[in-house]
Write a protein that holds these residues in place. Structure first.
Motif, PDB file in Angstrom:
ATOM      1  N   CYS A   1       0.843  -1.194   0.000  1.00  0.00           N
ATOM      2  CA  CYS A   1       0.000   0.000   0.000  1.00  0.00           C
ATOM      3  C   CYS A   1       0.881   1.248   0.000  1.00  0.00           C
ATOM      4  O   CYS A   1       1.839   1.322   0.785  1.00  0.00           O
ATOM      5  CB  CYS A   1      -0.906  -0.010   1.236  1.00  0.00           C
ATOM      6  N   PRO A   2       0.600   2.246  -0.845  1.00  0.00           N
ATOM      7  CA  PRO A   2       1.471   3.427  -0.916  1.00  0.00           C
ATOM      8  C   PRO A   2       1.199   4.475   0.161  1.00  0.00           C
ATOM      9  O   PRO A   2       1.950   5.451   0.274  1.00  0.00           O
ATOM     10  CB  PRO A   2       1.138   4.006  -2.304  1.00  0.00           C
ATOM     11  N   ASP A   3       0.176   4.305   0.976  1.00  0.00           N
ATOM     12  CA  ASP A   3      -0.250   5.324   1.946  1.00  0.00           C
ATOM     13  C   ASP A   3       0.622   5.301   3.210  1.00  0.00           C
ATOM     14  O   ASP A   3       0.605   4.312   3.960  1.00  0.00           O
ATOM     15  CB  ASP A   3      -1.715   5.081   2.324  1.00  0.00           C
ATOM     16  N   PRO A   4       1.366   6.379   3.499  1.00  0.00           N
ATOM     17  CA  PRO A   4       2.210   6.431   4.706  1.00  0.00           C
ATOM     18  C   PRO A   4       1.425   6.248   6.006  1.00  0.00           C
ATOM     19  O   PRO A   4       1.970   5.758   7.000  1.00  0.00           O
ATOM     20  CB  PRO A   4       2.840   7.827   4.645  1.00  0.00           C
ATOM     21  N   LYS A   5       0.149   6.638   6.004  1.00  0.00           N
ATOM     22  CA  LYS A   5      -0.678   6.453   7.207  1.00  0.00           C
ATOM     23  C   LYS A   5      -0.860   4.973   7.518  1.00  0.00           C
ATOM     24  O   LYS A   5      -0.866   4.560   8.678  1.00  0.00           O
ATOM     25  CB  LYS A   5      -2.052   7.116   7.013  1.00  0.00           C
ATOM     26  N   VAL A   6      -0.985   4.170   6.478  1.00  0.00           N
ATOM     27  CA  VAL A   6      -1.117   2.718   6.658  1.00  0.00           C
ATOM     28  C   VAL A   6       0.205   2.134   7.166  1.00  0.00           C
ATOM     29  O   VAL A   6       0.219   1.242   8.024  1.00  0.00           O
ATOM     30  CB  VAL A   6      -1.547   2.035   5.344  1.00  0.00           C
ATOM     31  N   HIS A   7       1.319   2.648   6.670  1.00  0.00           N
ATOM     32  CA  HIS A   7       2.636   2.190   7.141  1.00  0.00           C
ATOM     33  C   HIS A   7       2.785   2.444   8.641  1.00  0.00           C
ATOM     34  O   HIS A   7       3.315   1.610   9.376  1.00  0.00           O
ATOM     35  CB  HIS A   7       3.762   2.915   6.389  1.00  0.00           C
ATOM     36  N   GLU A   8       2.305   3.611   9.094  1.00  0.00           N
ATOM     37  CA  GLU A   8       2.395   3.955  10.516  1.00  0.00           C
ATOM     38  C   GLU A   8       1.457   3.080  11.350  1.00  0.00           C
ATOM     39  O   GLU A   8       1.814   2.652  12.453  1.00  0.00           O
ATOM     40  CB  GLU A   8       2.061   5.443  10.725  1.00  0.00           C
ATOM     41  N   ILE A   9       0.279   2.791  10.831  1.00  0.00           N
ATOM     42  CA  ILE A   9      -0.652   1.894  11.531  1.00  0.00           C
ATOM     43  C   ILE A   9      -0.006   0.516  11.722  1.00  0.00           C
ATOM     44  O   ILE A   9      -0.032  -0.049  12.820  1.00  0.00           O
ATOM     45  CB  ILE A   9      -1.974   1.750  10.730  1.00  0.00           C
ATOM     46  N   ALA A  10       0.579  -0.018  10.647  1.00  0.00           N
ATOM     47  CA  ALA A  10       1.219  -1.337  10.711  1.00  0.00           C
ATOM     48  C   ALA A  10       2.367  -1.335  11.712  1.00  0.00           C
ATOM     49  O   ALA A  10       2.520  -2.265  12.515  1.00  0.00           O
ATOM     50  CB  ALA A  10       1.718  -1.737   9.321  1.00  0.00           C
ATOM     51  N   TYR A  11       3.172  -0.267  11.671  1.00  0.00           N
ATOM     52  CA  TYR A  11       4.316  -0.155  12.580  1.00  0.00           C
ATOM     53  C   TYR A  11       3.847  -0.101  14.037  1.00  0.00           C
ATOM     54  O   TYR A  11       4.381  -0.807  14.899  1.00  0.00           O
ATOM     55  CB  TYR A  11       5.127   1.086  12.231  1.00  0.00           C
ATOM     56  N   GLN A  12       2.863   0.755  14.308  1.00  0.00           N
ATOM     57  CA  GLN A  12       2.387   0.927  15.682  1.00  0.00           C
ATOM     58  C   GLN A  12       1.728  -0.342  16.212  1.00  0.00           C
ATOM     59  O   GLN A  12       1.884  -0.692  17.391  1.00  0.00           O
ATOM     60  CB  GLN A  12       1.416   2.110  15.770  1.00  0.00           C
TER      61      GLN A  12
ATOM     62  N   ALA B   1      -2.648  -1.434  20.363  1.00  0.00           N
ATOM     63  CA  ALA B   1      -2.474  -2.160  19.097  1.00  0.00           C
ATOM     64  C   ALA B   1      -3.828  -2.345  18.403  1.00  0.00           C
ATOM     65  O   ALA B   1      -3.954  -2.161  17.183  1.00  0.00           O
ATOM     66  CB  ALA B   1      -1.825  -3.527  19.352  1.00  0.00           C
ATOM     67  N   THR B   2      -4.842  -2.702  19.184  1.00  0.00           N
ATOM     68  CA  THR B   2      -6.186  -2.867  18.642  1.00  0.00           C
ATOM     69  C   THR B   2      -6.725  -1.548  18.091  1.00  0.00           C
ATOM     70  O   THR B   2      -7.345  -1.506  17.016  1.00  0.00           O
ATOM     71  CB  THR B   2      -7.130  -3.404  19.740  1.00  0.00           C
ATOM     72  N   ARG B   3      -6.491  -0.471  18.817  1.00  0.00           N
ATOM     73  CA  ARG B   3      -6.956   0.849  18.369  1.00  0.00           C
ATOM     74  C   ARG B   3      -6.335   1.221  17.026  1.00  0.00           C
ATOM     75  O   ARG B   3      -7.003   1.760  16.135  1.00  0.00           O
ATOM     76  CB  ARG B   3      -6.597   1.908  19.419  1.00  0.00           C
ATOM     77  N   GLU B   4      -5.052   0.891  16.862  1.00  0.00           N
ATOM     78  CA  GLU B   4      -4.361   1.213  15.609  1.00  0.00           C
ATOM     79  C   GLU B   4      -4.886   0.376  14.443  1.00  0.00           C
ATOM     80  O   GLU B   4      -5.246   0.900  13.392  1.00  0.00           O
ATOM     81  CB  GLU B   4      -2.846   1.001  15.774  1.00  0.00           C
ATOM     82  N   ILE B   5      -4.914  -0.945  14.613  1.00  0.00           N
ATOM     83  CA  ILE B   5      -5.286  -1.823  13.493  1.00  0.00           C
ATOM     84  C   ILE B   5      -6.748  -1.627  13.101  1.00  0.00           C
ATOM     85  O   ILE B   5      -7.141  -1.892  11.958  1.00  0.00           O
ATOM     86  CB  ILE B   5      -4.990  -3.311  13.836  1.00  0.00           C
ATOM     87  N   SER B   6      -7.568  -1.140  14.026  1.00  0.00           N
ATOM     88  CA  SER B   6      -8.981  -0.909  13.734  1.00  0.00           C
ATOM     89  C   SER B   6      -9.196   0.238  12.755  1.00  0.00           C
ATOM     90  O   SER B   6     -10.313   0.429  12.253  1.00  0.00           O
ATOM     91  CB  SER B   6      -9.751  -0.632  15.037  1.00  0.00           C
ATOM     92  N   LYS B   7      -8.145   0.996  12.460  1.00  0.00           N
ATOM     93  CA  LYS B   7      -8.241   2.073  11.470  1.00  0.00           C
ATOM     94  C   LYS B   7      -8.274   1.534  10.039  1.00  0.00           C
ATOM     95  O   LYS B   7      -8.641   2.249   9.114  1.00  0.00           O
ATOM     96  CB  LYS B   7      -7.053   3.038  11.624  1.00  0.00           C
ATOM     97  N   LEU B   8      -7.859   0.266   9.864  1.00  0.00           N
ATOM     98  CA  LEU B   8      -7.894  -0.338   8.522  1.00  0.00           C
ATOM     99  C   LEU B   8      -9.316  -0.787   8.178  1.00  0.00           C
ATOM    100  O   LEU B   8     -10.145  -0.993   9.063  1.00  0.00           O
ATOM    101  CB  LEU B   8      -6.950  -1.548   8.456  1.00  0.00           C
ATOM    102  N   ARG B   9      -9.561  -0.972   6.889  1.00  0.00           N
ATOM    103  CA  ARG B   9     -10.852  -1.467   6.407  1.00  0.00           C
ATOM    104  C   ARG B   9     -11.127  -2.842   7.029  1.00  0.00           C
ATOM    105  O   ARG B   9     -10.217  -3.668   7.138  1.00  0.00           O
ATOM    106  CB  ARG B   9     -10.798  -1.578   4.886  1.00  0.00           C
ATOM    107  N   PRO B  10     -12.370  -3.096   7.452  1.00  0.00           N
ATOM    108  CA  PRO B  10     -12.687  -4.415   8.043  1.00  0.00           C
ATOM    109  C   PRO B  10     -12.347  -5.562   7.093  1.00  0.00           C
ATOM    110  O   PRO B  10     -12.570  -5.482   5.891  1.00  0.00           O
ATOM    111  CB  PRO B  10     -14.198  -4.339   8.277  1.00  0.00           C
TER     112      PRO B  10
END
Length: 366
Positions: free
Chosen positions: A234-245, A338-347
Motif C-alpha cells: 500500500c502506498p499510503d504512509p498512514k497505513v505504514h504507521e498503523i502497521a508499525y504501531q 495495538a487494537t486501536r491502531e489496526i482498527s483504522k484499517l478497512r474491516p
C-alpha cells in the motif's frame, strides 16, 4: 501512555506505576473485551487464517541456508524444525493481507511480502542463537541450546550465517526502502543487547530503560516487519504507521507477558528455566513494579542479584507484591493500543484476526 520508548525522559517510574494503578481500577474490563467493541465480524483464528501463506515456511527457510558444511547445516536447521508456532511470520502475513485488502481489496500475499515473513523468522532465530551464547543458556523451546551441543564459538558463527542468509534474501527483494526498514531491526537488536548489559542507578529511569530495551530486543522486529509488508502492499504512509504501531505495541506486550511467565509458569511449560532473568541479573517489569512495595530490592537490582540468596529473595518479593498484576495490566494497555491502531484499517477477516491476536498474547502460558 503507549509511547514510553519515545518519551522516556518525561515520564518517571513512579508516574508510570500510578497511571497503571489508576488505569486498572477504572478500565480493566474494557481492555479485556476490546476486540468485541471494535468489530462485529466472526471470530477468526489467526493461526488458521495465516496457515495457507505459511505452508512450507521452514522448508523455504532451509533453502535459504544452503551450505556445504554438514555440521553448520545441522546447526542452522536445529531451530527450524517446524515445531514452533511461527508467531512472527504469522503476524507478518496477516498484516500483509490486511493492508492489501485495505488498499485495493486484494486478498493475496505478494511473494515479496512472504519473503519478509521468512526474513523476520531468520533474524529472530539468529538473535536467539546469539542470546543463548551471551546468557550461557542450556535450554530453548524445551531442548538443548545450540551452544550447549556445539559450543559457543560455533554457535556464534551459526547465528552469523543465518543472519547473512537473511540479508541475502532481503537484498533479493530489490527494494531499498524495505532494506532500510529491516536493517533497522538488526541495529536495534544490537543496541537492545547493550541496554540489557547496563542498568540505571536512578530508580526513575529504570522503567524507561527497561521499556526501551524491550522495544529494541523484541518489538522492533515485529514493528518493522509489519511496516515493510505494508509498504509493499500500500502506498499510503498512514497505513505504514498503523502497521508499525500495531507491531510495536503487540511486540512490547508479548515481551511483558514473557517477563510475567518467568515468575508464574513452570519450566516444563515455558521450555526454559524459570526465574532465568533474575539469574542473569535482569530487572524486568514484575521486579521494577515490586520495588514500589519492597524498596530493599533496589540494592539487589544494582548488584544484579549477584549475592547468594538474592535471586530467591527477589522472586519471593515479586510474588508477594502486585508486580505480576501490574505488568499484566501494562501489557493489556499496549494490546489495547495495538487494537486501536489496526482498527483504522478497512474491516477484513485478517484485521479481525490481528485484533484477536492481541487477546491471545495476554492469555498465553508459554
Amino acid at each position: 501512555m503507549c509511547h514510553f520508548t519515545q518519551r522516556s525522559s518525561t515520564l518517571s517510574f513512579p508516574k508510570i506505576c500510578n497511571i497503571f494503578w489508576r488505569f486498572h481500577h477504572t478500565s480493566t474490563s474494557h481492555l479485556c473485551s476490546c476486540s468485541k467493541t471494535v468489530s462485529d465480524e466472526k471470530y477468526q483464528d489467526p493461526f488458521q487464517l495465516g496457515r495457507k501463506d505459511l505452508k512450507n515456511l521452514y522448508e523455504d527457510i532451509k533453502k535459504e541456508l544452503l551450505v556445504s558444511t554438514a555440521e553448520l547445516k545441522e546447526m542452522c536447521d536445529y531451530y527450524f524444525d517446524g515445531k514452533g508456532k511461527a508467531f512472527r511470520p504469522m503476524i507478518v502475513v496477516l498484516m500483509a493481507r490486511a493492508c492489501n485488502i485495505h488498499h485495493n481489496n486484494s486478498r493475496e500475499v505478494q511473494a515479496s511480502q512472504r519473503s519478509v515473513a521468512i526474513i523476520a523468522e531468520m533474524i529472530h532465530t539468529a538473535s536467539l542463537v546469539h542470546d543463548d551464547v551471551i546468557d550461557d543458556a542450556n535450554s530453548r523451546r524445551g531442548k538443548m541450546t545450540v551452544n550447549q551441543i556445539w559450543g559457543e564459538r560455533k554457535a556464534v558463527l551459526a547465528g552469523d550465517f543465518i543472519l547473512s542468509a537473511a540479508s541475502v534474501a532481503l537484498a533479493r527483494i530489490g527494494n531499498t526502502t524495505i532494506i532500510s526498514v529491516l536493517t533497522q531491526v538488526i541495529e536495534d537488536l544490537v543496541c537492545g543487547e547493550f541496554l540489557q548489559l547496563g542498568s540505571k542507578e536512578n530508580e526513575n529511569e529504570r522503567f524507561a530503560h527497561y521499556l526501551e530495551k524491550t522495544f529494541k530486543k523484541t518489538a522492533s522486529l515485529i514493528a518493522n516487519s509489519c511496516k515493510a509488508v505494508s509498504i509493499l502492499g500500500c502506498p499510503d504512509p498512514k497505513v505504514h504507521e498503523i502497521a508499525y504501531q500495531y507491531g510495536k505495541n503487540v511486540g512490547i506486550a508479548f515481551q511483558l507477558i514473557d517477563d510475567v511467565l518467568d515468575f508464574t509458569s513452570c519450566a516444563d511449560r515455558l521450555g526454559k528455566p524459570t526465574a532465568a532473568d533474575l539469574k542473569l541479573g535482569l530487572a524486568t517489569g514484575p521486579v521494577l513494579f515490586a520495588c514500589r512495595q519492597f524498596p530493599e530490592m533496589n540494592a539487589m537490582i544494582m548488584r544484579r542479584f549477584s549475592k547468594p540468596g538474592d535471586v530467591e529473595r527477589a522472586r519471593k518479593y515479586v510474588l508477594q507484591s502486585d508486580g505480576v498484576q501490574q505488568t499484566t495490566y501494562l501489557a493489556q494497555r499496549y494490546c489495547h493500543e495495538a487494537t486501536r491502531e489496526i482498527s483504522k484499517l478497512r474491516p477484513s477477516p485478517e484485521r479481525e484476526a490481528l485484533i484477536q491476536l492481541t487477546e491471545m498474547v495476554l492469555v498465553r502460558d508459554k
